[in-house]
Design a protein around this motif. Structure first.
Motif, short mmCIF file in Angstrom:
data_model
loop_
_atom_site.label_atom_id
_atom_site.label_comp_id
_atom_site.label_asym_id
_atom_site.label_seq_id
_atom_site.Cartn_x
_atom_site.Cartn_y
_atom_site.Cartn_z
N GLU A 1 0.80 -1.22 0.00
CA GLU A 1 0.00 0.00 0.00
C GLU A 1 0.83 1.27 0.00
OE1 GLU A 1 -2.78 -0.43 3.20
OE2 GLU A 1 -3.78 -2.16 2.26
N SER B 1 -6.28 -10.31 -5.17
CA SER B 1 -7.07 -9.69 -4.11
C SER B 1 -8.48 -10.26 -4.10
CB SER B 1 -7.16 -8.17 -4.33
OG SER B 1 -5.88 -7.57 -4.27
N THR C 1 -10.44 -6.84 0.00
CA THR C 1 -9.08 -6.33 -0.17
C THR C 1 -9.00 -5.42 -1.38
OG1 THR C 1 -8.19 -8.34 0.84
CG2 THR C 1 -6.67 -6.99 -0.46
N ARG D 1 -10.41 -1.96 -0.70
CA ARG D 1 -9.50 -1.12 0.09
C ARG D 1 -8.32 -0.65 -0.75
NH1 ARG D 1 -7.89 -4.61 3.31
NH2 ARG D 1 -5.68 -4.83 2.79
N LYS D 2 -7.74 -1.56 -1.54
CA LYS D 2 -6.57 -1.20 -2.34
C LYS D 2 -6.91 -0.17 -3.41
CE LYS D 2 -3.94 -4.54 -0.50
NZ LYS D 2 -2.72 -4.32 0.30
#
Length: 271
Positions: A171, A189, A193, A196-197
């Motif tokens: 990140e 992912s 996930t 969020r990424k």
């Protein structure tokens, strides 16, 4: 993150392990004929699973051969290891494969998939300095502008703007490099996930002044979604993922699952 509507694409990674080269060549030809969008290998020197001393082949020399033998499929490594070759050399190799792959059309098919490297055995056995994760990421961040600049100086130049695919999901550093340089971002992912990424990628894009909605989102197809219903793939697609890549290992490279994914792709793209 919203951006231009892209078609769903299917990639296949023919992992260059546990197989004779004839099997790789034959499967590559079949995948080209089937209509797979991108054909990948990987950039390692030893198998990543199975017998650690099993058969294995080098990435870039193989890609040059596949560029000559195929006709329509894009191709590249998932992914190149930045540590193993000088940045200017990487650029020249990529341009050369791009030119090789352009036979008959004048438009190259090479995708420059790259990452910072992680497989310590490769480094130890071949005499590269492994260093730390941060050092390898810093090296990648330094190399990419050099590579992009070298592409502008080569004669002949690449036949097109070579797409840059960056693999990884760290990140703080990786996603910032993605925001600055990638045309395609690849990760493994799950849905929470990925959500969020993507938000973090957007923050990096604003910091570097780039519209990251123009970056294609790519997912590696794990066994959890490769051999069952396409619900997970549907959800990833709804989140913006449009490139799905299936990993196949030797010795046989069973292509049965590829047919299912191509049918799913065609259904999605017909809507």
């Amino acid at each position: 993150m919203t951006g231009p509507r892209r078609p769903v694409r299917i990639g296949v990674q023919l992992q260059p392990q546990h197989a004779i080269y004839e099997a790789i060549r034959e499967r590559a030809a079949e995948l080209d004929d089937l209509g797979v969008d991108i054909l990948f290998n990987w950039d390692h020197f030893y198998p990543l699973n199975g017998d650690p001393s099993g058969m294995h082949f080098e990435s870039w020399t193989m890609l040059a051969a596949l560029a000559e033998q195929t006709r329509r499929v894009e191709l590249g490594a998932l992914v190149n290891c930045n540590s193993y070759r000088n940045a200017n050399l990487q650029a020249d190799m990529a341009r050369t494969i791009d030119q090789i792959s352009a036979h008959g059309t004048g438009r190259g098919r090479f995708v420059f998939g790259t990452g910072s490297g992680w497989f310590e055995r490769d480094y130890d056995e071949y005499g590269y300095e492994f260093g730390t994760v941060g050092q390898r990421l810093d090296a990648l961040a330094h190399s990419l502008p050099v590579i992009e600049d070298r592409w502008t100086k080569l004669n002949p130049p690449p036949t097109r703007k070579i797409p840059i695919l960056i693999g990884g999901a760290g990140e703080k550093k990786t996603l910032r490099i993605v925001a600055a340089h990638a045309d395609i971002w690849h990760s493994y992912s799950d849905l929470p996930t990925l959500e969020r990424k993507l938000a973090i990628l957007g923050e990096h894009g604003r910091a570097v002044g780039r519209d990251v909605s123009r970056i294609e989102i790519s997912a590696g197809v794990l066994d959890s979604i490769a051999h069952r219903s396409f619900q997970d793939a549907d959800e990833l697609h709804a989140m913006g993922t449009t490139l799905f890549t299936i990993g196949l290992s030797g010795p046989d490279y069973d292509l049965a699952v590829v047919h299912d994914w191509l049918a799913w792709r065609d259904h999605k793209n017909a809507r």
